[in-house]
Design a protein around this motif. Structure first.
Motif, PDB file in Angstrom:
ATOM      1  N   TYR A  71       4.115   7.687   2.125  1.00 26.07           N
ATOM      2  CA  TYR A  71       2.682   7.374   2.115  1.00 26.07           C
ATOM      3  C   TYR A  71       2.336   6.546   3.349  1.00 26.07           C
ATOM      4  O   TYR A  71       3.161   6.416   4.245  1.00 26.07           O
ATOM      5  N   ASN A  72       1.126   5.992   3.402  1.00 26.89           N
ATOM      6  CA  ASN A  72       0.682   5.232   4.581  1.00 26.89           C
ATOM      7  C   ASN A  72       0.870   6.067   5.850  1.00 26.89           C
ATOM      8  O   ASN A  72       1.458   5.603   6.832  1.00 26.89           O
TER       9      ASN A  72
ATOM     10  N   GLN B 287      -5.449   7.328   1.078  1.00 24.41           N
ATOM     11  CA  GLN B 287      -3.995   7.412   1.088  1.00 24.41           C
ATOM     12  C   GLN B 287      -3.552   8.858   1.291  1.00 24.41           C
ATOM     13  O   GLN B 287      -4.051   9.771   0.635  1.00 24.41           O
TER      14      GLN B 287
ATOM     15  N   TYR C 284      -5.497   3.049   4.721  1.00 23.06           N
ATOM     16  CA  TYR C 284      -4.527   3.367   3.671  1.00 23.06           C
ATOM     17  C   TYR C 284      -5.081   3.026   2.284  1.00 23.06           C
ATOM     18  O   TYR C 284      -4.824   3.728   1.308  1.00 23.06           O
ATOM     19  N   TYR C 285      -5.815   1.935   2.214  1.00 21.73           N
ATOM     20  CA  TYR C 285      -6.353   1.508   0.928  1.00 21.73           C
ATOM     21  C   TYR C 285      -7.376   2.502   0.388  1.00 21.73           C
ATOM     22  O   TYR C 285      -7.389   2.828  -0.804  1.00 21.73           O
TER      23      TYR C 285
ATOM     24  N   VAL D  26      -4.132  11.321  -3.698  1.00 15.43           N
ATOM     25  CA  VAL D  26      -3.393  11.270  -2.441  1.00 15.43           C
ATOM     26  C   VAL D  26      -3.580  12.595  -1.712  1.00 15.43           C
ATOM     27  O   VAL D  26      -3.347  13.659  -2.276  1.00 15.43           O
TER      28      VAL D  26
ATOM     29  N   LEU E 236       0.806  -1.222   0.000  1.00 18.24           N
ATOM     30  CA  LEU E 236       0.000   0.000   0.000  1.00 18.24           C
ATOM     31  C   LEU E 236       0.840   1.275   0.000  1.00 18.24           C
ATOM     32  O   LEU E 236       0.305   2.368  -0.182  1.00 18.24           O
ATOM     33  N   ASN E 237       2.140   1.147   0.195  1.00 20.82           N
ATOM     34  CA  ASN E 237       3.001   2.321   0.353  1.00 20.82           C
ATOM     35  C   ASN E 237       3.426   2.902  -0.994  1.00 20.82           C
ATOM     36  O   ASN E 237       4.584   2.829  -1.393  1.00 20.82           O
TER      37      ASN E 237
END
Length: 197
Positions: free
Chosen positions: A108-109, A80, A76-77, A15, A8-9
């Motif tokens: 991210y995450n 983000q 996160y999914y 975003v 997920l990162n």
């Protein structure tokens, strides 16, 4: 479950950034990378301590931690976020370590912060654990908060990432204490009675 983090990162077409004006006032302090990187061994060490000192505190903390990770990955999914990072120009030891983290962990995450979630859960696990010396309690609490604050000072997270992680920790602890752990303890009690018979 850590495999999910890597999957997920990454960025995407949508975003978000949760940075506030207050976050912009927080300075970049490379030395805080030290508590940031000791996070992994710290979490494992404290889980072992809880296992030895109080099985109830251990299972409570571990279950809440696993549910917290699942919750983070779901967020996160669907949502983000990213954090803008400073450009590292210095070549000091701390700066190089920060750059290494930046190179190995994408920006991210971020919301909520897993570093904060797990470190805060160690504090809550400590509160439910008896038999630790005051010095140990003080060191664990100090280390946990140092890790939490480090996420801000090395620009891996913003304030809302911290707030989200702490709120998620409190919510899941409530769920575990009220619904999941009592039934699990009842199952263990029945199992122990069967063993005795």
């Amino acid at each position: 479950m850590n495999i999910c983090y890597g999957l997920l990162n990454h960025g995407g077409s949508d975003v978000a950034s949760l940075m506030t004006d207050l976050d912009k006032q927080i300075p970049f302090v490379p030395a805080f990378i030290v508590p940031y990187v000791i996070w992994y061994p710290f979490i494992f060490t404290i889980l072992i301590v809880l296992f030895v000192k109080s099985r109830r505190a251990y299972y409570r903390t571990l279950l809440t931690l696993c549910l917290g990770l699942i919750g983070c990955y779901i967020i996160y999914y669907f949502f983000q976020t990213t954090v803008p990072r400073p450009v590292i120009t210095s070549q000091g030891v701390f700066d190089s370590l920060v750059q290494f983290i930046y190179n190995t962990d994408g920006p991210y995450n971020c919301f909520p912060s897993i570093h904060v979630l797990t470190s805060y859960l160690m504090i809550k696990g400590l509160a439910a654990c008896t038999g630790l010396s005051r010095t140990s309690q003080w060191l664990i609490t100090l280390t946990s908060w140092s890790i939490i604050l480090s996420t801000l000072f090395v620009k891996q997270h913003v304030l809302l990432d911290l707030i989200g992680a702490i709120l998620l920790s409190e919510l899941l602890t409530l769920v575990v204490d009220k619904w999941l752990l009592p039934s699990a303890e009842y199952g263990l009690l029945l199992q122990n009675k069967n063993v005795v018979k």
